[in-house]
Design an enzyme around this catalytic site. Structure first.
Site, mmCIF file in Angstrom:
data_model
loop_
_atom_site.group_PDB
_atom_site.id
_atom_site.type_symbol
_atom_site.label_atom_id
_atom_site.label_comp_id
_atom_site.label_asym_id
_atom_site.label_seq_id
_atom_site.Cartn_x
_atom_site.Cartn_y
_atom_site.Cartn_z
ATOM 1 C CG ASP A 155 -148.959 29.475 -77.153
ATOM 2 O OD1 ASP A 155 -148.600 29.037 -76.044
ATOM 3 O OD2 ASP A 155 -149.471 30.596 -77.319
ATOM 4 C CE LYS A 173 -142.717 30.257 -85.277
ATOM 5 N NZ LYS A 173 -144.001 30.940 -85.474
ATOM 6 C CB THR A 174 -140.473 32.063 -82.091
ATOM 7 O OG1 THR A 174 -140.839 33.439 -81.916
ATOM 8 C CG2 THR A 174 -139.736 31.625 -80.843
ATOM 9 C CB ILE A 175 -137.932 36.279 -84.894
ATOM 10 C CG1 ILE A 175 -139.197 37.022 -84.491
ATOM 11 C CG2 ILE A 175 -137.960 35.845 -86.339
ATOM 12 C CD1 ILE A 175 -139.194 38.479 -84.906
ATOM 13 C CG ASP A 176 -140.970 36.785 -80.337
ATOM 14 O OD1 ASP A 176 -140.651 37.444 -81.339
ATOM 15 O OD2 ASP A 176 -142.113 36.799 -79.843
ATOM 16 N N GLY A 187 -146.001 33.255 -86.414
ATOM 17 C CA GLY A 187 -145.281 34.310 -87.137
ATOM 18 C C GLY A 187 -144.132 33.763 -87.965
ATOM 19 C CE1 TYR A 214 -145.678 41.746 -88.618
ATOM 20 C CE2 TYR A 214 -145.417 44.087 -88.145
ATOM 21 C CZ TYR A 214 -146.072 42.883 -87.935
ATOM 22 O OH TYR A 214 -147.096 42.796 -87.032
ATOM 23 C CD GLU A 215 -138.919 46.698 -90.550
ATOM 24 O OE1 GLU A 215 -139.370 45.902 -89.705
ATOM 25 O OE2 GLU A 215 -139.220 47.907 -90.569
ATOM 26 N N GLY A 233 -140.606 41.251 -80.554
ATOM 27 C CA GLY A 233 -140.449 40.318 -79.447
ATOM 28 C C GLY A 233 -141.651 40.564 -78.567
ATOM 29 N NE ARG A 250 -149.626 35.537 -85.011
ATOM 30 C CZ ARG A 250 -148.435 35.205 -84.519
ATOM 31 N NH1 ARG A 250 -148.297 34.145 -83.762
ATOM 32 N NH2 ARG A 250 -147.380 35.946 -84.801
HETATM 33 P P1 FBP Z 1 -144.361 33.755 -83.124
HETATM 34 O O1 FBP Z 1 -144.351 33.724 -81.619
HETATM 35 O O2 FBP Z 1 -145.534 33.079 -83.709
HETATM 36 O O3 FBP Z 1 -143.070 33.230 -83.694
HETATM 37 O O4 FBP Z 1 -144.446 35.267 -83.601
HETATM 38 C C1 FBP Z 1 -143.685 36.235 -82.976
HETATM 39 C C2 FBP Z 1 -143.908 37.610 -83.555
HETATM 40 O O5 FBP Z 1 -143.065 37.851 -84.655
HETATM 41 C C3 FBP Z 1 -143.694 38.648 -82.452
HETATM 42 O O6 FBP Z 1 -142.361 39.075 -82.379
HETATM 43 C C4 FBP Z 1 -144.680 39.726 -82.825
HETATM 44 O O7 FBP Z 1 -145.137 40.405 -81.690
HETATM 45 C C5 FBP Z 1 -145.800 38.970 -83.450
HETATM 46 O O8 FBP Z 1 -145.254 37.798 -83.983
HETATM 47 C C6 FBP Z 1 -146.510 39.733 -84.535
HETATM 48 O O9 FBP Z 1 -147.554 38.959 -85.013
HETATM 49 P P2 FBP Z 1 -148.377 39.247 -86.341
HETATM 50 O O10 FBP Z 1 -147.603 38.661 -87.466
HETATM 51 O O11 FBP Z 1 -149.636 38.488 -86.111
HETATM 52 O O12 FBP Z 1 -148.527 40.727 -86.474
#
Ligand code: FBP
Length: 553
Positions: free
Chosen positions: A176, A202-205, A81, A426-427, A251, A145
């Site tokens: 991952d 990386k990850t916003i989560d 993501g 997504y915002e 998240g 992904r």
């Molecule tokens: P990553 O773990 O790859 O950083 O992505 C996290 C995330 O933004 C989650 O917060 C969300 O549930 C998911 O991706 C949404 O994924 P997609 O872009 O495939 O809809």
């Protein structure tokens, strides 16, 4: 590309590097630390990573360069993501590569890990890179992904690497993707390919963090973006005084994003998945907990409020995850077709009733019909319910409404309840990176090349002390195997980077828990406002409350 005034202005921003990296490779030397051990399952992880296990933590310090001069051809991918700052990781990497030797090359493989398999790439130039400096998004080369994990895929990657003369691959991804970076590094070392592999967190989560990695990039900007919006909604709620807002925030699993937003905005309610699991809370118990706040506030004449719901919440509710597991079984293999062929919802409902245990059906029965139907929407590639498609913000608001109706009938609740629903996800993933993320990401990329130049492989680019000003940041690297343990995934024991969940005995949660009772009843909203890119450092360079509390600040 049409450029906004802010984009033009952000091109002028010079990201701050840790003090010790500012002189470039010629002024850097390496301080080698102690050999490392994985966080658990040492013997098993060691056996699976014979060439890359047990390496030392390294820290860069001021000194004279002792790395061997060689032409570097580096490939980079973005994985998973989007997270604000990904472009700056690539810009930092590019600048370090070119500053070390202008004949060095950086190739960007497109569309995520699959770009490496399909050999779909571009060679970066100054002009191309300059268009993406300090911007959000992953559109510089795209992301994806696809997982790089099989022997077959590694063989193809080796061929692609050989064709381009790659000396190193940088994988910018979450837990991952960096687990797979470690496996690829081991494969490359075992086959004497000479290709090094370095990861960037990386990850916003915010769930790729541990005693070595203080934060994943993107978390700062994404949570600031959501907090701005939540603060704006709080102010609207406090002005109009007629709605309860149920706000789901992204998240996938851990509730770090929700917790950070709560610390920033002081809403009336914020659910934390990890606590729900620890207390084994049922859906009804959660709805009652929210209804208690609505009732008390309503009886005080405050018929408005804000509740933050983490995206992953339902999976933490024990009775709900049991229900999901049973639905996955119910629809396994050809049974999905049988289900889809049923003529209408009544027939489907009867099928579901027959297939679920009495306990799970009792949970299914209390769900509003739109949630019941969402559970039977499109499955993921493994055939599982896509929990992220469940509108949990609407689920809880509906359950609260029903509970309040009962309380009204019993005479305890005297207020009015009107609800609005939002999902912020997504915002926040492609916002212009905050100064913190712009600096942190640029540093991670720059530092990744220092690790490459010094011959390291299977390491995560590590920039620490990040709650302090950038001058005091510490750059170095940590073997990815140090962060690994064995976990059961898809029926197999696998070595994986341990995912960081919200710690209920950690300072951020404890701070929240100490204040939430007051916030639940008394309007205590805080309005963080929009991310500031220009102005005083105490506003523009501020890190997250989570990081500050974790560091005792
Ligand atoms: P990553 O773990 O790859 O950083 O992505 C996290 C995330 O933004 C989650 O917060 C969300 O549930 C998911 O991706 C949404 O994924 P997609 O872009 O495939 O809809």
């Amino acid at each position: 590309m049409n450029l906004s005034p802010l984009q033009k202005a952000r091109y002028q921003y010079s990201p701050k590097l840790p003090g010790m990296l500012r002189g470039g490779i010629s002024e850097i030397s390496v301080k080698v630390g102690a050999p490392t051990e994985s966080v658990a399952d040492q013997a098993k992880i060691k056996a699976l990573f014979p060439n890359t296990y047990g390496k030392e933590e390294i820290t860069f310090v001021k000194g004279s360069n002792t790395s061997a001069a060689k032409k570097q051809v580096v490939g980079v991918i973005l994985s998973g993501g989007q997270a604000p700052g990904g472009h700056n990781v690539i810009c930092g990497l590019y600048d370090a590569i070119k500053a070390t030797d202008k004949n060095n090359v950086l190739l960007g493989f497109k569309g995520g890990p699959s770009g490496l398999i399909d050999d779909d790439f571009i060679e970066f130039t100054d002009e191309y890179i300059n268009a993406y400096r300090n911007t959000g998004g992953f559109d510089i080369i795209g992301s994806g992904r696809t997982k790089l994990e099989t022997e077959e895929q590694f063989k193809v990657v080796t061929e692609v690497a050989k064709k381009h003369g790659l000396t190193a691959i940088v994988i910018i991804g979450g837990d991952d993707s960096n687990t797979n970076a470690a496996v690829l590094a081991e494969y490359m070392a075992a086959h004497n390919t000479g290709v090094q592999v370095i990861g960037c967190p990386k990850t916003i989560d915010g769930d790729l963090k541990n005693e070595d990695i203080e934060a994943s990039f993107g978390f700062d900007t994404a949570t600031k973006t959501y907090s701005e919006l939540i603060g704006n909604i709080e102010r609207d709620a406090n002005s109009a005084k007629k709605y309860w807002h149920f706000i789901k925030v992204m998240g996938r699993s851990a509730s770090h994003v929700a917790l950070e937003c709560a610390l920033e905005t002081q809403p009336n309610i914020c659910l934390i998945g990890e606590e729900v699991a620890a207390k084994k809370m049922s859906l009804a118990a959660i709805a009652n907990y929210i209804a208690d706040s609505v009732e008390k506030r309503g009886n005080n004449g405050e018929n408005f409020g804000v509740a933050i719901i983490p995206e992953g919440i339902v999976e933490f509710v024990p009775e709900f995850s049991k229900l999901i597991a049973e639905i996955n079984e119910l629809l396994a293999g050809s049974k999905t077709e049988e289900f889809n062929a049923l003529p209408d919802w009544d027939a489907k409902y009867a099928f579901i009733k027959k297939g679920l245990s009495a306990e799970s059906f009792a949970v299914f029965e209390i769900l509003p019909q739109f949630v019941q139907q969402q559970l039977f929407l499109e499955r993921d590639p493994h055939g599982n319910v896509q929990v992220s498609l469940i509108e949990s913000e609407k689920l809880f608001s509906e359950m609260v409404k029903n509970e309040l109706a009962k309380r009204k009938a019993a005479g305890t609740y005297k207020g009015k309840f009107g609800a609005q629903h939002h999902f912020f996800g997504y915002e926040g993933r492609c916002a212009f990176p905050s100064n913190f993320d712009a600096d942190y990401c640029y540093s991670l990329g720059y530092n990744a090349f220092m690790l490459i130049q010094y011959g390291y492989t299977g390491y995560l680019s590590k920039v620490s002390n990040i709650s302090k000003p950038a001058e005091e940041w510490v750059a170095g690297g940590m073997p990815i195997t140090k962060m690994m343990n064995m976990e059961r995934r898809n029926g197999e024991d696998k070595p994986v980077i341990r995912k960081a969940l919200v710690e209920l005995d950690g300072a951020p949660f404890k701070f929240f828990a100490a204040h939430r009772e007051e916030w639940a009843v008394k309007t205590s909203f805080t309005y963080p406002g929009a991310i500031q890119y220009f102005g005083p450092a105490e506003v523009c360079d501020l890190t997250t409350r989570t990081l500050a509390l974790e560091k005792g600040q």
